[in-house]
Design an enzyme around this catalytic site. Structure first.
Site, PDB file in Angstrom:
ATOM      1  N   ASP A 186       0.905  -1.197   0.160  1.00 47.34           N
ATOM      2  CA  ASP A 186       0.069   0.058   0.081  1.00 47.34           C
ATOM      3  C   ASP A 186       0.618   0.865  -0.071  1.00 47.34           C
ATOM      4  OD1 ASP A 186      -2.585   1.419   0.696  1.00 47.34           O
ATOM      5  OD2 ASP A 186      -1.461   2.231   2.090  1.00 47.34           O
ATOM      6  N   GLU A 220       0.501  -1.119  -5.510  1.00 41.99           N
ATOM      7  CA  GLU A 220      -0.576  -0.570  -5.726  1.00 41.99           C
ATOM      8  C   GLU A 220      -0.019   0.949  -6.123  1.00 41.99           C
ATOM      9  OE1 GLU A 220      -3.915   2.368  -3.843  1.00 41.99           O
ATOM     10  OE2 GLU A 220      -1.843   1.806  -2.734  1.00 41.99           O
TER      11      GLU A 220
END
Length: 498
Positions: free
Chosen positions: A202, A242
């Site tokens: 993330d 991501e």
């Protein structure tokens, strides 16, 4: 054009993305029961959105106080491990930051530079020891407006400006420090011990900061991701990066990592359906990374930056096409998406439109099933968000309660709501489509895309197995043709909804 599917540690089947409590109204054990009963034979893998302590922080778990602790309201690591015995699990490694409420940062605020955790967090002075110039500040890539620093008081009347890329409650980690590396290594080890097979990195693009650069996906960031990926691979796990960025950048990133998201796919499918023109989507599918995870909706919004122009370079869509795309979403949702997007609702990411994918398509069951069929036939491993699986509509009540834009697509469901949703004609059709995608070996073969204007054909071929999706938006024609050992089956998507 034709492409061979990229190999992965994960099965090439449909996966579920979900919060534990928001889908089940309960805990990890309840999710396990759901996956073995109502959702049996649907998902080979599950992306468990943050289940760390606490799940109800300022960013729905993406601001962990303790990244190594399962929130006790959901269960414990043993429950995660048990869930992973029958399903491949993905978990978020929140690389860039941790909560300002963490014991580590509180110790820093109490003891300043004498704290054993001082080196864990990144200050402005570490990156800009001679001060930050206006030119350097302009170079920094920002996911949100305003400063990327927050000043905190320290002992002895001192203060320091800490990097807070996203919010003042999310303190950036110095991943180059010894204590920072130990922190991430400890999380990786715990993941591996509890049946986690894939790690979603993330906000990894923001993890490395260097003076005189954009501080986003610089060369040193790739080195960091490479090192972290090797560490994960040694423990039997794969990494998913991501990144929301310009589409050409995404292509280059994909060459250097295990897996990326195809974030261009969701807005391009919407554009295709809205305009009855597949040309932009066809162009993308001829060049898109094949080592990817595909989504339509997630816990975040529908990304726009991934298809737009940047720094004078053309995008997959023009600015006028993007404006039309966004405006159509607002119209289709009855203005609800506008109330949840941009500065209207305390959003961190201003480049996303917050809306359920179902509402973005005007709650059209047929249009939504078309979109899912295109996703499942596009290269990559498909993931389906829990709200999208159940064709949930915009949660305006939750949005009003929290004033957090992304909460419009993060509903809390209970047993009765779940049972009712499963009986929807769309959900039954969706489940049939998922089982088709999982059972056909053609999707392990070679992909090709043809078409122009209102018509597109997505096809897969693997030895004696073929799968072909043909859609004509003007004629409202949408058929899947499956061939196994010379025997063909035709499936009309409209009939799936009957």
């Amino acid at each position: 054009m034709q492409f061979k599917i990229y190999g992965s540690f994960m099965k090439n089947n449909v996966q579920l993305i979900t919060y534990v409590d928001r889908l089940t109204g309960s805990d990890i054990s309840a999710l396990n029961t759901l996956l073995h009963n109502q959702f049996s034979d649907l998902f080979s893998g599950v992306h468990l959105l943050p289940f760390y302590f606490p799940i109800d922080g300022s960013d729905a778990g993406f601001d962990p106080i303790d990244h190594t602790q399962v929130d006790s309201r959901l269960g414990q690591w043993q429950d995660v491990k048990l869930l992973g015995e029958a399903h491949e699990l993905m978990a978020d490694l929140i690389v860039n930051h941790m909560s300002a409420q963490s014991l580590e940062f509180k110790d820093v605020l109490k003891n300043g530079k004498k704290s054993p955790f001082w080196e864990l967090f990144l200050t402005k002075g570490k990156v800009f020891p001679s001060g930050l110039t206006e030119q350097q500040q302009q170079q920094i890539y920002r996911p949100r407006p305003g400063s990327c620093f927050t000043a905190f008081d320290l002992p002895d009347n001192e203060s320091a400006e800490f990097w807070t890329t996203f919010t003042s409650n999310q303190i950036d980690i110095d991943v180059n420090s010894i204590v920072g590396r130990e922190y991430l290594s400890r999380i990786l080890t715990i993941f591996a011990q509890n049946n986690i097979k894939m790690i979603r990195l993330d906000a990894a693009g923001y993890a490395i900061k260097k003076a005189g650069t954009s501080c986003f996906m610089i060369d040193e960031t790739f080195d960091f991701i490479d090192e972290l990926t090797k560490s994960a691979n040694k423990l039997g796990m794969e990494t998913l990066v991501e990144i929301h960025s310009y589409y050409q950048t995404q292509i280059e990133i994909a060459k250097r990592v295990d897996q990326v998201y195809d974030f261009a796919l969701p807005p391009l499918i919407l554009h295709s359906i809205f305009s009855s023109n597949f040309n932009a989507l066809i162009q993308w599918l001829t060049i898109s990374p094949k080592n990817c995870i595909t989504v339509l909706d997630t816990h975040d919004g529908i990304g726009i930056i991934d298809i737009g122009p940047m720094d004078g370079k053309p995008g997959l869509l023009t600015e006028q096409q993007i404006d039309q795309l966004v405006e159509t979403i607002h119209i289709n949702s009855g203005g609800e998406s506008k109330m949840a997007t941009g500065t209207a609702a305390s959003n961190v990411d201003l480049y996303q439109v917050n809306c359920t994918y179902y509402d973005a398509l005007g709650q059209s069951d047929y249009g939504y099933l078309l979109a899912r069929a295109i996703q499942f036939f596009s290269p990559g491993i498909p993931q389906v968000y829990y709200g999208g699986l159940l064709a949930e509509t915009n949660d305006m009540t939750l949005l009003e309660q929290t004033n957090i834009g992304r909460d419009i697509n993060r509903p809390y469901l209970n047993d009765a709501q779940l049972a009712q949703a499963i009986e929807k004609p769309f959900v039954k059709a969706m489940m049939a489509l998922i089982k088709l995608r999982n059972s056909c070996s053609a999707f392990d073969g070679v992909f090709s895309v043809l078409g122009q204007g209102a018509e597109i054909t997505l096809a897969w071929e693997n030895e004696e197995s073929q799968a072909r999706l043909t859609i004509n938006l003007l004629d409202k024609y949408s058929v899947i043709e499956l061939t196994e050992r010379g025997e063909s089956t035709l499936i009309d998507l409209q009939e799936l909804l009957a």
